[in-house]
Write a protein that holds these residues in place. Sequence first.
Motif, PDB file in Angstrom:
ATOM      1  N   SER A 139       0.823  -1.216   0.000  1.00  0.00           N
ATOM      2  CA  SER A 139       0.000   0.000   0.000  1.00  0.00           C
ATOM      3  C   SER A 139       0.856   1.265   0.000  1.00  0.00           C
ATOM      4  CB  SER A 139      -0.922   0.003   1.221  1.00  0.00           C
ATOM      5  OG  SER A 139      -0.149  -0.077   2.418  1.00  0.00           O
ATOM      6  N   VAL A 140       2.024   1.202  -0.620  1.00  0.00           N
ATOM      7  CA  VAL A 140       2.949   2.344  -0.613  1.00  0.00           C
ATOM      8  C   VAL A 140       2.306   3.570  -1.233  1.00  0.00           C
ATOM      9  CG1 VAL A 140       5.124   3.210  -1.533  1.00  0.00           C
ATOM     10  CG2 VAL A 140       5.016   0.917  -0.583  1.00  0.00           C
ATOM     11  N   LEU A 141       1.771   3.432  -2.447  1.00  0.00           N
ATOM     12  CA  LEU A 141       1.154   4.586  -3.113  1.00  0.00           C
ATOM     13  C   LEU A 141      -0.097   5.055  -2.375  1.00  0.00           C
ATOM     14  CD1 LEU A 141       1.492   3.893  -6.956  1.00  0.00           C
ATOM     15  CD2 LEU A 141       2.764   5.507  -5.547  1.00  0.00           C
ATOM     16  N   ALA A 142      -0.856   4.121  -1.840  1.00  0.00           N
ATOM     17  CA  ALA A 142      -2.063   4.505  -1.091  1.00  0.00           C
ATOM     18  C   ALA A 142      -1.689   5.363   0.110  1.00  0.00           C
ATOM     19  CB  ALA A 142      -2.824   3.256  -0.657  1.00  0.00           C
ATOM     20  N   GLN A 143      -0.628   4.981   0.813  1.00  0.00           N
ATOM     21  CA  GLN A 143      -0.182   5.767   1.969  1.00  0.00           C
ATOM     22  C   GLN A 143       0.314   7.138   1.538  1.00  0.00           C
ATOM     23  OE1 GLN A 143       2.734   3.303   3.877  1.00  0.00           O
ATOM     24  NE2 GLN A 143       1.219   1.865   4.706  1.00  0.00           N
ATOM     25  N   ALA A 144       1.029   7.174   0.405  1.00  0.00           N
ATOM     26  CA  ALA A 144       1.534   8.462  -0.085  1.00  0.00           C
ATOM     27  C   ALA A 144       0.382   9.392  -0.461  1.00  0.00           C
ATOM     28  CB  ALA A 144       2.449   8.239  -1.290  1.00  0.00           C
ATOM     29  N   ILE A 145      -0.662   8.839  -1.055  1.00  0.00           N
ATOM     30  CA  ILE A 145      -1.817   9.656  -1.437  1.00  0.00           C
ATOM     31  C   ILE A 145      -2.557  10.153  -0.200  1.00  0.00           C
ATOM     32  CG2 ILE A 145      -4.095   9.552  -2.539  1.00  0.00           C
ATOM     33  CD1 ILE A 145      -2.836   7.721  -4.660  1.00  0.00           C
ATOM     34  N   ILE A 146      -2.638   9.312   0.832  1.00  0.00           N
ATOM     35  CA  ILE A 146      -3.291   9.737   2.070  1.00  0.00           C
ATOM     36  C   ILE A 146      -2.530  10.899   2.702  1.00  0.00           C
ATOM     37  CG2 ILE A 146      -3.836   9.036   4.441  1.00  0.00           C
ATOM     38  CD1 ILE A 146      -4.432   6.235   3.325  1.00  0.00           C
TER      39      ILE A 146
END
Length: 299
Positions: A182-189
Motif C-alpha cells: 500500500s505504498v502509493l495509497a499511503q503516499a496519497i493519504i
Amino acid sequence: MTSLWPRVARWLTEPVPLGRVAAFRTLVYLFVAADLTIFSPWVRAHANTPAELYRPLLIGRLLPLPTPSAALVNGIFWSLLAVSLLAATGRAPRLLGWPVFLLYLEWMIVAMSYGKVDHDRFGLLVALAVLPTVGRARHGDARLSAAGGWALRVTQIAVICTYFLAALAKLRFGGPDWVTSSVLAQAIIRRGTAFADLIAGVPGLLILAQFGILAFELASPLVFVVPERWRTRVVAFFYSFHLFTFATITISFAPHLVAMASFLPCETLRPVHRLRQLRRGRTAEAPAPERTPDTVPTP
C-alpha cells in the motif's frame, strides 16, 4: 576484453558541442541558486537546530566536518548563492566551479544529517563535480569536446543510477511484495491531490502503477541503447513520469530533472541570443523618425 575497453572509452568520451556544455552548466548553476532560495529553503533552518540532533552522514564522519552552527550554515548559504550566480555566467569555470561543488556538497551534508535523506540530489552533485573539468565553453560554440562529452555522460549515468538503484532498494527493503503493498495509497493519504483521489478510486490501479514504477526503474538503463533519434523521446517520457508524480503526490524531484537535461541538446536553447535577435528585429522594423525640413529665416 582488450577490444571492449576502447569501445567503452569512446562511449564515455563521445564528443559533444561545447555550446551544449555551456548551456547545461548555466542551467545547473542557476538551479543551485534557486534551490537555496526556492526549492529547499528549509535547509537554512538547521542554523538553529540543536547540535545534539546532528547525525552526520558517513562522509561527514570520515572527513570529519564541523557540527552545523548559525555562522556555518549562513556563511555557506550566502557564499554559495554568490558563487553559483557568478559561475552561471561561464566565466572562470574551474575557479568558480570547484567552490560551487564543495559548498553545495557541504550544504547537502547539512541538509541530510538530521534523519531525512533524499535521493534526487545524486545526479546534480555528480554534475557539479564534473563540470569544472571541462574548462571554458561558450554558448553557441559548435566545436566538439571529448571532455565535455565525458562530463555529460557521467552525469547521465548518475541520473539513470538514481532510477535503477531506487528499484534495487525497493526490492531489498520491501521485497517482491513491494509491488502489491500500500505504498502509493499511503503516499496519497499523506500528500495526495484531488487528481490522485480520482486515481485511487479505481480498483487495482495503484497496484498496477507500482508494477509499472518498478519495471520503469529497472528498465531505465535501456535509454543508453535506444537509437539516438529516439533518445530524446525516451527522456521526454522520463519527464512525463515526474510530471505525473508531482500531479498526484506533489513530489517534484527538481534537482534530478535538472541533471536529466544532460541528455538533451541544450545548445539549441540560447535565451540571451534569442532576446538579442528579437531586439535587433524590432529595431530594424521600427520606422525611422521623420526629419522636419529646415526653416530658412526670412530676410
